[in-house]
Design a protein around this motif. Structure first.
Motif, PDB file in Angstrom:
ATOM      1  N   ARG A   1      -6.532 -10.716   4.045  1.00 31.75           N
ATOM      2  CA  ARG A   1      -5.198 -11.130   4.465  1.00 31.75           C
ATOM      3  C   ARG A   1      -4.344  -9.885   4.700  1.00 31.75           C
ATOM      4  NH1 ARG A   1      -1.927 -13.098  -0.940  1.00 31.75           N
ATOM      5  NH2 ARG A   1      -1.811 -11.002  -1.798  1.00 31.75           N
ATOM      6  N   PRO A   2      -3.447  -9.981   5.674  1.00 37.36           N
ATOM      7  CA  PRO A   2      -2.542  -8.854   5.901  1.00 37.36           C
ATOM      8  C   PRO A   2      -1.557  -8.743   4.741  1.00 37.36           C
ATOM      9  CG  PRO A   2      -2.389 -10.491   7.691  1.00 37.36           C
ATOM     10  CD  PRO A   2      -3.283 -11.047   6.638  1.00 37.36           C
ATOM     11  N   THR A   3      -1.082  -7.542   4.511  1.00 34.59           N
ATOM     12  CA  THR A   3      -0.072  -7.317   3.489  1.00 34.59           C
ATOM     13  C   THR A   3       1.040  -6.477   4.104  1.00 34.59           C
ATOM     14  OG1 THR A   3       0.324  -6.521   1.238  1.00 34.59           O
ATOM     15  CG2 THR A   3      -1.297  -5.317   2.534  1.00 34.59           C
ATOM     16  N   ARG A   4       2.255  -6.720   3.698  1.00 33.67           N
ATOM     17  CA  ARG A   4       3.409  -6.042   4.283  1.00 33.67           C
ATOM     18  C   ARG A   4       3.512  -4.587   3.841  1.00 33.67           C
ATOM     19  NH1 ARG A   4       7.658  -9.855   6.037  1.00 33.67           N
ATOM     20  NH2 ARG A   4       9.076  -8.092   5.838  1.00 33.67           N
ATOM     21  N   ASP A   5       3.152  -4.344   2.596  1.00 29.57           N
ATOM     22  CA  ASP A   5       3.264  -2.991   2.054  1.00 29.57           C
ATOM     23  C   ASP A   5       2.362  -2.866   0.841  1.00 29.57           C
ATOM     24  OD1 ASP A   5       4.660  -4.259  -0.091  1.00 29.57           O
ATOM     25  OD2 ASP A   5       6.567  -3.922   0.881  1.00 29.57           O
ATOM     26  N   VAL A   6       2.175  -1.621   0.384  1.00 32.57           N
ATOM     27  CA  VAL A   6       1.298  -1.376  -0.757  1.00 32.57           C
ATOM     28  C   VAL A   6       2.004  -0.407  -1.710  1.00 32.57           C
ATOM     29  CG1 VAL A   6      -0.938  -0.493  -1.517  1.00 32.57           C
ATOM     30  CG2 VAL A   6      -0.762  -1.711   0.666  1.00 32.57           C
ATOM     31  N   PRO A   7       2.291  -0.833  -2.943  1.00 33.67           N
ATOM     32  CA  PRO A   7       2.909   0.083  -3.907  1.00 33.67           C
ATOM     33  C   PRO A   7       1.957   1.238  -4.238  1.00 33.67           C
ATOM     34  CG  PRO A   7       3.039  -2.206  -4.661  1.00 33.67           C
ATOM     35  CD  PRO A   7       2.128  -2.183  -3.472  1.00 33.67           C
ATOM     36  N   VAL A   8       2.525   2.433  -4.303  1.00 35.79           N
ATOM     37  CA  VAL A   8       1.764   3.637  -4.651  1.00 35.79           C
ATOM     38  C   VAL A   8       2.317   4.148  -5.978  1.00 35.79           C
ATOM     39  CG1 VAL A   8       1.135   5.979  -3.958  1.00 35.79           C
ATOM     40  CG2 VAL A   8       1.418   4.201  -2.222  1.00 35.79           C
ATOM     41  N   PRO A   9       1.536   4.062  -7.057  1.00 39.34           N
ATOM     42  CA  PRO A   9       2.041   4.504  -8.359  1.00 39.34           C
ATOM     43  C   PRO A   9       2.217   6.023  -8.406  1.00 39.34           C
ATOM     44  CG  PRO A   9      -0.261   3.829  -8.519  1.00 39.34           C
ATOM     45  CD  PRO A   9       0.177   3.538  -7.125  1.00 39.34           C
ATOM     46  N   ALA A  10       3.161   6.457  -9.210  1.00 43.68           N
ATOM     47  CA  ALA A  10       3.396   7.890  -9.386  1.00 43.68           C
ATOM     48  C   ALA A  10       2.184   8.536 -10.051  1.00 43.68           C
ATOM     49  CB  ALA A  10       4.634   8.118 -10.245  1.00 43.68           C
ATOM     50  N   LYS A  11       1.817   9.699  -9.569  1.00 47.22           N
ATOM     51  CA  LYS A  11       0.787  10.552 -10.168  1.00 47.22           C
ATOM     52  C   LYS A  11      -0.563   9.860 -10.352  1.00 47.22           C
ATOM     53  CE  LYS A  11       4.355  13.008 -12.688  1.00 47.22           C
ATOM     54  NZ  LYS A  11       4.900  13.323 -13.995  1.00 47.22           N
ATOM     55  N   ASP A  12      -0.880   8.902  -9.501  1.00 49.80           N
ATOM     56  CA  ASP A  12      -2.144   8.183  -9.637  1.00 49.80           C
ATOM     57  C   ASP A  12      -2.771   8.015  -8.254  1.00 49.80           C
ATOM     58  OD1 ASP A  12      -4.210   6.898 -10.899  1.00 49.80           O
ATOM     59  OD2 ASP A  12      -3.095   5.061 -11.335  1.00 49.80           O
ATOM     60  N   ALA A  13      -4.083   7.888  -8.202  1.00 49.52           N
ATOM     61  CA  ALA A  13      -4.780   7.718  -6.932  1.00 49.52           C
ATOM     62  C   ALA A  13      -4.856   6.238  -6.571  1.00 49.52           C
ATOM     63  CB  ALA A  13      -6.185   8.308  -7.005  1.00 49.52           C
ATOM     64  N   LEU A  14      -4.704   5.959  -5.288  1.00 50.98           N
ATOM     65  CA  LEU A  14      -4.807   4.609  -4.759  1.00 50.98           C
ATOM     66  C   LEU A  14      -5.836   4.653  -3.640  1.00 50.98           C
ATOM     67  CD1 LEU A  14      -3.623   1.702  -4.694  1.00 50.98           C
ATOM     68  CD2 LEU A  14      -2.037   2.555  -2.969  1.00 50.98           C
ATOM     69  N   ASP A  15      -6.936   3.931  -3.812  1.00 51.54           N
ATOM     70  CA  ASP A  15      -8.034   3.974  -2.850  1.00 51.54           C
ATOM     71  C   ASP A  15      -7.997   2.795  -1.890  1.00 51.54           C
ATOM     72  OD1 ASP A  15      -9.237   6.319  -3.891  1.00 51.54           O
ATOM     73  OD2 ASP A  15     -10.144   5.142  -5.500  1.00 51.54           O
ATOM     74  N   PHE A  16      -8.228   3.082  -0.624  1.00 54.31           N
ATOM     75  CA  PHE A  16      -8.454   2.080   0.402  1.00 54.31           C
ATOM     76  C   PHE A  16      -9.947   2.151   0.693  1.00 54.31           C
ATOM     77  CE2 PHE A  16      -4.028   2.301   0.476  1.00 54.31           C
ATOM     78  CZ  PHE A  16      -3.499   1.298   1.268  1.00 54.31           C
ATOM     79  N   THR A  17     -10.683   1.090   0.335  1.00 54.89           N
ATOM     80  CA  THR A  17     -12.144   1.114   0.380  1.00 54.89           C
ATOM     81  C   THR A  17     -12.693  -0.181   0.989  1.00 54.89           C
ATOM     82  OG1 THR A  17     -12.269   0.145  -1.829  1.00 54.89           O
ATOM     83  CG2 THR A  17     -12.297   2.555  -1.702  1.00 54.89           C
ATOM     84  N   PRO A  18     -13.933  -0.150   1.472  1.00 61.31           N
ATOM     85  CA  PRO A  18     -14.546  -1.390   1.940  1.00 61.31           C
ATOM     86  C   PRO A  18     -14.557  -2.426   0.807  1.00 61.31           C
ATOM     87  CG  PRO A  18     -15.853   0.492   2.623  1.00 61.31           C
ATOM     88  CD  PRO A  18     -14.804   1.011   1.674  1.00 61.31           C
ATOM     89  N   GLY A  19     -14.196  -3.646   1.127  1.00 58.63           N
ATOM     90  CA  GLY A  19     -14.152  -4.704   0.123  1.00 58.63           C
ATOM     91  C   GLY A  19     -12.872  -4.721  -0.681  1.00 58.63           C
ATOM     92  N   GLY A  20     -11.919  -3.859  -0.340  1.00 58.20           N
ATOM     93  CA  GLY A  20     -10.640  -3.787  -1.044  1.00 58.20           C
ATOM     94  C   GLY A  20      -9.508  -3.624  -0.039  1.00 58.20           C
ATOM     95  N   ARG A  21      -8.553  -2.776  -0.385  1.00 58.80           N
ATOM     96  CA  ARG A  21      -7.482  -2.463   0.563  1.00 58.80           C
ATOM     97  C   ARG A  21      -8.069  -1.677   1.736  1.00 58.80           C
ATOM     98  NH1 ARG A  21      -5.648  -0.769  -4.238  1.00 58.80           N
ATOM     99  NH2 ARG A  21      -4.149  -2.132  -5.236  1.00 58.80           N
TER     100      ARG A  21
END
Length: 146
Positions: free
Chosen positions: A81-101
């Protein structure tokens, strides 16, 4: 003289500690669709800065349209599903990967081929903009080693 060298060493240690974390992105790649005319997908990692932020959009001149998406698992059935935005936590990694974001890339240009690179522009709520170069891989190829 020994006191002076201790002061210099302490100053160097403190200078390294005082560097705030910077928002950054990397490890970017694009998987081409298995069927021509279908959307491709972009993946990357965002490293959060000193303050939390929000990813609002991703764009690229390689596609006519790009949408933020997430994969949902509802009772063993996966859907996107589409999402309007994605929160990015401070000092932490956020991965966009197959099967996820991920980012869906619609109407990829004819020059987007395996082995090439395409720019991805990431826009954040804070007003920050980042650009990363994404390695393009074919539909059946393994993800690149980044």
């Amino acid at each position: 003289m020994r006191g002076f060298s201790g002061i210099v060493a302490a100053a160097l240690l403190l200078a390294g500690c005082g560097q705030p974390a910077a928002l950054s992105a990397g490890k970017a790649w694009v998987r081409l669709p298995a069927v021509a005319g279908r959307p491709g997908a972009a993946y990357f990692t965002i490293q959060g800065g000193a303050q939390a932020d929000t990813l609002l959009a991703v764009s690229t001149p390689a596609a006519l349209r790009a949408e933020l998406h997430e994969t949902m698992d509802q009772g063993g059935v996966k859907s996107m599903r589409p999402t309007r935005d994605v929160p990015v936590p401070a000092k932490d990694a956020l991965d966009f990967t197959p099967g996820g974001r991920h980012v869906m890339l619609f109407d990829l240009g004819p020059n987007v081929k395996p082995g090439t690179r395409v720019p991805l522009a990431l826009a954040f709520a804070s007003g920050k903009k980042l650009e990363v170069q994404a390695q393009v891989v074919g539909a059946g190829d393994p993800p690149p080693t980044l």
